[in-house]
Scaffold this active site. Structure first.
Site, mmCIF file in Angstrom:
data_model
loop_
_atom_site.group_PDB
_atom_site.id
_atom_site.type_symbol
_atom_site.label_atom_id
_atom_site.label_comp_id
_atom_site.label_asym_id
_atom_site.label_seq_id
_atom_site.Cartn_x
_atom_site.Cartn_y
_atom_site.Cartn_z
ATOM 1 N N ILE A 1 0.828 -1.203 0.000
ATOM 2 C CA ILE A 1 0.000 0.000 0.000
ATOM 3 C C ILE A 1 0.863 1.254 0.000
ATOM 4 O O ILE A 1 0.547 2.244 -0.668
ATOM 5 C CB ILE A 1 -0.944 -0.028 1.210
ATOM 6 C CG1 ILE A 1 -1.994 -1.130 1.034
ATOM 7 C CG2 ILE A 1 -1.627 1.324 1.406
ATOM 8 C CD1 ILE A 1 -2.828 -1.403 2.261
ATOM 9 N N TYR B 1 -0.310 -8.799 15.555
ATOM 10 C CA TYR B 1 -0.307 -7.837 14.447
ATOM 11 C C TYR B 1 -1.480 -6.873 14.573
ATOM 12 O O TYR B 1 -1.308 -5.651 14.484
ATOM 13 C CB TYR B 1 -0.374 -8.559 13.100
ATOM 14 C CG TYR B 1 -0.577 -7.603 11.941
ATOM 15 C CD1 TYR B 1 0.491 -6.851 11.457
ATOM 16 C CD2 TYR B 1 -1.833 -7.422 11.364
ATOM 17 C CE1 TYR B 1 0.315 -5.953 10.422
ATOM 18 C CE2 TYR B 1 -2.024 -6.524 10.324
ATOM 19 C CZ TYR B 1 -0.949 -5.792 9.854
ATOM 20 O OH TYR B 1 -1.137 -4.893 8.842
ATOM 21 N N LYS C 1 -1.352 -2.687 15.147
ATOM 22 C CA LYS C 1 -2.019 -1.695 14.303
ATOM 23 C C LYS C 1 -3.023 -0.877 15.117
ATOM 24 O O LYS C 1 -3.185 0.332 14.889
ATOM 25 C CB LYS C 1 -2.704 -2.374 13.119
ATOM 26 C CG LYS C 1 -1.771 -3.152 12.203
ATOM 27 C CD LYS C 1 -0.674 -2.258 11.619
ATOM 28 C CE LYS C 1 -1.193 -1.312 10.557
ATOM 29 N NZ LYS C 1 -0.094 -0.540 9.925
#
Length: 312
Positions: free
Chosen positions: A32, A181, A185
């Protein structure tokens, strides 16, 4: 008395010009982050790719130049897992001001075992959250030198179903990769929201915005060799997923809008329009758990203690 012309509606294909501005994209060499950098470069701004791998950064810069005529793009070495190296990043940018930073870089581990950075932090939490937390401290003088700079933190839709364990932020007692993870975030997103609270309290000209890409898959992403190559087989097998998810080029849209749209304000959350998973970017309500300022403040204090710096 004439009035100013109305601002045209936002278009992901025709973002406003940003000539003369400088944007740093962490992890801009792949995924991204690459598409954030490519799309921002089409506005006339200077784009700096922050990457720990010089060869991959140069390949990304070459690809951007091939797809965007006249692109102004260069790279700096940036390793978010190496906290002592971060104070030199601002100087390496060789600019007098920074108009935006997109905190995009990150690592994801699919399988055990748990890994640590050289500073002794769990790798995903240390890189994705603590690295960006500390980097912001060192970039803040350059951001404050710009008229209206933005810190855009790229979270994840995976964080929506997670909750932080403030007693075990680094997953020492109970390590599960996907959960670790998602929590890393979520920590990033808490940081983005809390940073804006502190910037507003300090009457700063810098704004902090949080974005997430929805469901972004490699198999739905257009090829950008050698940065990303999508095979025919991958394209065909991913076709059904395209009804609900999207490619990483579209996953970049919320962050790009958060950087460029003059109507965006600090403290907002931006994501894809359709179920938060795909489509053009829109502002969405800040998730209930993300709006918990007490958790955000406790995370901030813990992050300050772990990094030895305070971004705000």
């Amino acid at each position: 008395m004439s009035s100013a012309p109305p601002t045209p509606p936002w278009s992901v294909h025709r973002p406003p010009r940003a000539d003369g501005r400088v944007f740093l994209v962490t992890g801009g060499n792949a995924g991204i982050g690459y598409f954030v950098a490519e799309q921002l470069s089409a506005t006339g701004a200077t784009i700096v790719l922050g990457s720990r791998n010089p060869a991959k950064a140069e390949a990304a810069a070459t690809s951007i130049r091939a797809h965007v005529a006249g692109a102004r793009v260069r790279a700096v070495r940036l390793d978010l897992a190496d906290l002592p190296s971060l104070p030199t990043v601002a100087e390496s940018l060789e600019v007098e001001r920074l108009d935006a930073v997109v905190h995009n870089a990150g690592v994801a581990l699919d399988d055990p075992p748990r890994e640590e950075t050289g500073d002794g932090h769990e790798l995903m939490f240390g890189t994705n959250h603590l690295g960006h937390f500390a980097l912001t401290r060192w970039l803040m003088p350059l951001l404050a030198a710009a008229p209206a700079a933005r810190v855009v933190t790229m979270g994840s839709f995976a964080a929506k179903s997670e909750r932080l364990d403030l007693a075990d932020l680094q997953s020492v007692r109970d390590y599960r990769p996907k959960r670790a993870y998602g929590r890393s975030k979520l920590a990033q997103m808490y940081f983005g929201v809390e940073l804006d609270r502190r910037l507003r309290a300090a009457d700063s000209s810098v704004a902090s915005v949080v974005a997430h890409p929805g469901g972004a898959l490699d198999s739905l992403t257009p090829s950008r060799p050698p940065v990303h190559v999508r095979t025919t087989g991958a394209r065909l097998s991913a076709a059904p997923a395209g009804l609900l998810l999207q490619g990483k080029h579209a996953g970049a849209w919320p962050a790009v809008r958060a950087v460029l749209d003059p109507s965006v304000r600090g403290g907002q959350l931006w994501g894809p329009r359709v179920f938060g998973l795909r489509g053009e970017p829109r502002r969405e309500p800040v998730w209930d758990h993300l709006a918990d300022s007490s958790v955000a403040k406790r995370l901030w204090d813990a992050s300050r203690d772990l990094t030895g710096v305070d971004p705000g």
